[in-house]
Write a protein that holds these residues in place. Structure first.
Motif, PDB file in Angstrom:
ATOM      1  N   SER A 105     -45.346 100.098  66.632  1.00  0.00           N
ATOM      2  CA  SER A 105     -44.861 101.295  67.265  1.00  0.00           C
ATOM      3  C   SER A 105     -44.236 100.867  68.536  1.00  0.00           C
ATOM      4  N   ASP A 106     -43.977  99.554  68.817  1.00  0.00           N
ATOM      5  CA  ASP A 106     -43.248  98.964  69.900  1.00  0.00           C
ATOM      6  C   ASP A 106     -41.767  99.410  69.621  1.00  0.00           C
ATOM      7  N   LEU A 107     -41.222 100.160  70.877  1.00  0.00           N
ATOM      8  CA  LEU A 107     -39.868 100.640  70.804  1.00  0.00           C
ATOM      9  C   LEU A 107     -38.784  99.697  71.322  1.00  0.00           C
ATOM     10  N   ASN A 108     -39.452  98.393  71.723  1.00  0.00           N
ATOM     11  CA  ASN A 108     -38.392  97.469  72.217  1.00  0.00           C
ATOM     12  C   ASN A 108     -38.933  96.140  71.800  1.00  0.00           C
ATOM     13  N   ASP A 109     -38.480  95.791  70.515  1.00  0.00           N
ATOM     14  CA  ASP A 109     -38.896  94.639  69.585  1.00  0.00           C
ATOM     15  C   ASP A 109     -38.466  93.371  70.312  1.00  0.00           C
ATOM     16  N   THR A 110     -38.975  92.148  69.891  1.00  0.00           N
ATOM     17  CA  THR A 110     -38.420  91.010  70.079  1.00  0.00           C
ATOM     18  C   THR A 110     -37.890  90.298  68.607  1.00  0.00           C
ATOM     19  N   ALA A 150     -54.316  85.864  74.628  1.00  0.00           N
ATOM     20  CA  ALA A 150     -54.554  87.099  75.042  1.00  0.00           C
ATOM     21  C   ALA A 150     -53.443  87.925  75.361  1.00  0.00           C
ATOM     22  N   SER A 151     -52.443  87.171  76.190  1.00  0.00           N
ATOM     23  CA  SER A 151     -51.562  87.720  76.813  1.00  0.00           C
ATOM     24  C   SER A 151     -50.264  88.214  75.677  1.00  0.00           C
ATOM     25  N   CYS A 152     -50.418  87.818  74.759  1.00  0.00           N
ATOM     26  CA  CYS A 152     -49.429  88.254  73.504  1.00  0.00           C
ATOM     27  C   CYS A 152     -50.099  89.263  72.609  1.00  0.00           C
ATOM     28  N   ARG A 153     -51.041  89.751  72.835  1.00  0.00           N
ATOM     29  CA  ARG A 153     -51.861  90.688  72.008  1.00  0.00           C
ATOM     30  C   ARG A 153     -50.892  92.047  71.575  1.00  0.00           C
ATOM     31  N   ASP A 154     -50.181  92.392  72.505  1.00  0.00           N
ATOM     32  CA  ASP A 154     -49.166  93.338  72.390  1.00  0.00           C
ATOM     33  C   ASP A 154     -47.922  93.151  71.593  1.00  0.00           C
ATOM     34  N   GLU A 155     -47.707  91.762  71.373  1.00  0.00           N
ATOM     35  CA  GLU A 155     -46.467  91.374  70.981  1.00  0.00           C
ATOM     36  C   GLU A 155     -46.425  90.618  69.766  1.00  0.00           C
ATOM     37  N   VAL A 156     -47.834  90.671  68.977  1.00  0.00           N
ATOM     38  CA  VAL A 156     -47.885  90.201  67.596  1.00  0.00           C
ATOM     39  C   VAL A 156     -48.564  91.155  66.758  1.00  0.00           C
ATOM     40  N   GLY A 157     -48.452  90.750  65.521  1.00  0.00           N
ATOM     41  CA  GLY A 157     -49.210  91.689  64.542  1.00  0.00           C
ATOM     42  C   GLY A 157     -50.817  91.311  64.400  1.00  0.00           C
ATOM     43  N   PRO A 158     -51.344  92.103  63.384  1.00  0.00           N
ATOM     44  CA  PRO A 158     -52.984  91.772  63.254  1.00  0.00           C
ATOM     45  C   PRO A 158     -53.159  90.400  62.767  1.00  0.00           C
ATOM     46  N   GLN A 159     -52.116  89.780  62.243  1.00  0.00           N
ATOM     47  CA  GLN A 159     -52.249  88.461  61.572  1.00  0.00           C
ATOM     48  C   GLN A 159     -51.743  87.453  62.555  1.00  0.00           C
ATOM     49  N   GLY A 160     -51.406  87.805  63.722  1.00  0.00           N
ATOM     50  CA  GLY A 160     -50.754  86.815  64.940  1.00  0.00           C
ATOM     51  C   GLY A 160     -49.206  86.677  64.370  1.00  0.00           C
ATOM     52  N   GLN A 161     -48.696  87.480  63.573  1.00  0.00           N
ATOM     53  CA  GLN A 161     -47.290  87.656  63.188  1.00  0.00           C
ATOM     54  C   GLN A 161     -46.442  87.946  64.714  1.00  0.00           C
ATOM     55  N   PRO A 329     -32.543  93.816  70.234  1.00  0.00           N
ATOM     56  CA  PRO A 329     -33.833  93.540  70.685  1.00  0.00           C
ATOM     57  C   PRO A 329     -33.871  93.112  72.087  1.00  0.00           C
ATOM     58  N   SER A 330     -34.663  93.601  72.711  1.00  0.00           N
ATOM     59  CA  SER A 330     -34.845  93.368  74.203  1.00  0.00           C
ATOM     60  C   SER A 330     -33.805  93.892  75.043  1.00  0.00           C
ATOM     61  N   HIS A 331     -32.828  94.577  74.515  1.00  0.00           N
ATOM     62  CA  HIS A 331     -31.684  95.161  75.347  1.00  0.00           C
ATOM     63  C   HIS A 331     -31.629  96.594  75.306  1.00  0.00           C
ATOM     64  N   GLY A 332     -32.957  97.223  75.431  1.00  0.00           N
ATOM     65  CA  GLY A 332     -33.322  98.691  75.194  1.00  0.00           C
ATOM     66  C   GLY A 332     -33.993  99.049  73.875  1.00  0.00           C
ATOM     67  N   THR A 333     -34.480 100.267  74.122  1.00  0.00           N
ATOM     68  CA  THR A 333     -35.365 100.702  73.159  1.00  0.00           C
ATOM     69  C   THR A 333     -34.495 101.411  72.181  1.00  0.00           C
ATOM     70  N   ILE A 334     -35.229 101.197  70.710  1.00  0.00           N
ATOM     71  CA  ILE A 334     -34.740 101.969  69.537  1.00  0.00           C
ATOM     72  C   ILE A 334     -34.521 103.382  69.618  1.00  0.00           C
ATOM     73  N   THR A 335     -35.278 104.036  70.361  1.00  0.00           N
ATOM     74  CA  THR A 335     -35.282 105.399  70.886  1.00  0.00           C
ATOM     75  C   THR A 335     -33.874 105.806  71.351  1.00  0.00           C
ATOM     76  N   ALA A 336     -33.427 104.993  72.404  1.00  0.00           N
ATOM     77  CA  ALA A 336     -32.142 105.223  73.032  1.00  0.00           C
ATOM     78  C   ALA A 336     -31.032 105.018  72.252  1.00  0.00           C
ATOM     79  N   GLY A 368     -32.906  88.633  63.004  1.00  0.00           N
ATOM     80  CA  GLY A 368     -33.880  87.825  62.759  1.00  0.00           C
ATOM     81  C   GLY A 368     -35.291  88.235  61.854  1.00  0.00           C
ATOM     82  N   PHE A 369     -34.961  89.648  61.946  1.00  0.00           N
ATOM     83  CA  PHE A 369     -35.970  90.585  61.289  1.00  0.00           C
ATOM     84  C   PHE A 369     -36.474  90.315  59.567  1.00  0.00           C
ATOM     85  N   TYR A 370     -37.448  90.369  59.174  1.00  0.00           N
ATOM     86  CA  TYR A 370     -38.013  90.079  57.949  1.00  0.00           C
ATOM     87  C   TYR A 370     -37.218  90.954  56.863  1.00  0.00           C
ATOM     88  N   ASP A 371     -36.698  90.543  55.841  1.00  0.00           N
ATOM     89  CA  ASP A 371     -36.145  91.386  54.476  1.00  0.00           C
ATOM     90  C   ASP A 371     -36.625  90.423  53.427  1.00  0.00           C
TER      91      ASP A 371
END
Length: 469
Positions: A105-110, A150-161, A329-336, A368-371
């Motif tokens: 649900s992160d709107l400003n992905d890396t 711990a500082s990356c908890r919000d930037e990785v997936g449940p398996q550390g992705q 990515p990192s240049h603004g939100t996908i909502t914008a 760089g995103f998965y496909d």
């Protein structure tokens, strides 16, 4: 004749009519075209209605966002060629543990690095499992290298992705999914080139990316899709080969290239301090644009909105985003980004040109995103990894998923079939030869966008959406 005999005769006629094969309603998506299109649209392999109906389209609009893969935006869209159930992408920082895509649900992905070398790593000979390994090559992507921090908890997936393995759905991009619901989703749109933004935009406008020894001699150009293309951009007119604007100008077809306010396209231009300028603006770099005195066709976004409102859009329009709403990515939100795209579409729908318009929305590269789909190989330059794409028009089929093999070359082919009598960017006959390795519009496996339309239907009403639902 008695009533009984009349009734019998009527029943006989009805029976004969019903015995004939009934037309089959199209329920799936069109198969990829197996033949190269004719030079003349009137003898195209497309159906009769597509041949005639294409001339109902007086305005083609191409909106190009940045850096997303198809699976990242539409990998869970019902009916699309989306993320398989069994996916194994090894995580090098976790002993090559198998990891899967995850909802974010992160709107400003890396994102991840996305030039030719990283594309090769991601694809990995067709295994499509190198995305995390490639992400680790990006120096500022620290959480890819520290999945248990711990500082990356919000930037990785449940398996550390890392976030290159993330995907979004209707919750984050509701308008994009609604356009897919009501119009046409293209689930095999590949970036034309197996590389990053500048080569992608060069292919978008010209069907090629090259370096030229002499910027006034097209025959001095050679294919280039790597970092040297960035160095070439420093020259005032680095692109000597032939682009589609050359043919449009030659045939008196109007065109417009719309960029964000503050974008520079003349030497000595200084951007405003808080400019939302378009970072990648390749059109001014083409020799043809300057030779033909067409720099005036490059305009800023407010001009697009005014032209749409007046009913004064060019025949062919490209709209490029600006910093903060490009979805990079990192240049603004996908909502914008979604809000801006929605505003561009709404403007075309509200204007008097709507009933003669087709709008195509895509992203320049995968970021760089998965496909999961290996891109087809058509020449040494591509195709690249799949990107999101959809088409909107009053003649668009409703809720249709187009499985044809497509690339940005299909946009050029549609422009040429509609406005140029099928003339291609072909060095043998376009009047301005260059040594491009492939006439991309003629690649046999390239699909035909005309199959996404139903020109027999009454023009559909506009669907005006709230930019920020």
């Amino acid at each position: 004749m008695s009533r009984a005999r009349i009734l019998a005769l009527v029943l006989l006629v009805v029976a004969i009519a019903c015995s004939k094969a009934a037309p089959v309603k199209e329920s799936g998506s069109p198969a990829p075209s197996s033949k190269s299109p004719s030079k003349n649209p009137s003898v195209s392999p497309a159906g009769e209605e597509e041949k005639k109906g294409i001339f109902k389209l007086d305005h083609l609009i191409f909106i190009v966002q940045e850096n997303r893969s198809f699976d990242h935006y539409f990998g869970t869209y019902p009916g699309a060629d989306g993320i398989p159930k069994k996916v194994c992408v090894p995580h090098p920082m976790l002993n090559d543990r198998c990891t899967q895509p995850y909802h974010s649900s992160d709107l400003n992905d890396t994102g991840g690095p996305h030039a030719k070398p990283q594309s090769d790593i991601d694809i990995n000979g067709g295994k499509m499992d190198g995305f995390i390994r490639a992400a680790l090559l990006q120096p500022d992507n620290l959480c890819a290298a520290r999945p248990t921090s711990a500082s990356c908890r919000d930037e990785v997936g449940p398996q550390g992705q890392p976030q290159v393995m993330s995907y979004h759905d209707r919750r984050e991009i509701p308008n994009y999914w609604k356009y897919a619901d009501k119009f046409v989703l293209q689930d095999h749109m590949y970036a034309s080139v197996d590389s990053w933004t500048i080569p992608a935009h060069l292919f978008l406008i010209s069907g090629w990316s090259a370096l030229c020894k002499n910027h006034k001699k097209p025959m001095s150009c050679r294919s280039e899709i790597g970092g040297d293309i960035e160095k070439a951009k420093r020259d005032a007119v680095p692109y000597a080969w032939t682009d589609i604007t050359y043919l449009l100008h030659k045939n008196e077809v109007s065109w417009g290239w719309y960029v964000a306010p503050g974008t520079c396209w003349e030497k000595g231009c200084k951007r405003a301090p808080k400019s939302t300028s378009t970072a990648i603006n390749v059109v001014p770099g083409f020799q043809t644009v300057r030779e033909n005195n067409q720099l005036g066709n490059i305009k800023e976004h407010p001009e697009y909105f005014r032209a749409a409102e007046r009913g004064d859009l060019p025949s062919v329009t490209w709209v490029l985003p600006g910093t903060g709403f490009s979805e990079h990515p990192s240049h603004g939100t996908i909502t914008a980004g979604q809000a801006w795209v929605t505003n561009v579409i709404n403007a075309a729908m509200k204007g008097p040109d709507w009933e003669s318009t087709a709008i195509f929305v895509t992203w320049d590269d995968w970021g760089g995103f998965y496909d999961h789909v290996p891109p087809p190989k058509v020449d040494q330059n591509g195709y690249g990894i799949r990107v999101p794409a959809f088409m909107i028009s009053p003649y668009a089929k409703t809720g249709f998923i187009d499985h044809q093999t497509l690339s940005f070359d299909a946009y050029l082919k549609l422009i040429e079939d509609r406005f140029l009598d099928g003339q291609r960017l072909d060095p043998k006959n376009d009047g301005r030869p260059d040594p491009r390795p492939t006439v991309r519009e003629e690649v046999p496996r390239l699909g035909d966008l005309r199959k996404e339309f139903d020109f027999k239907q009454e023009p559909r009403r506009p669907m005006i959406l709230e930019p920020r639902p």
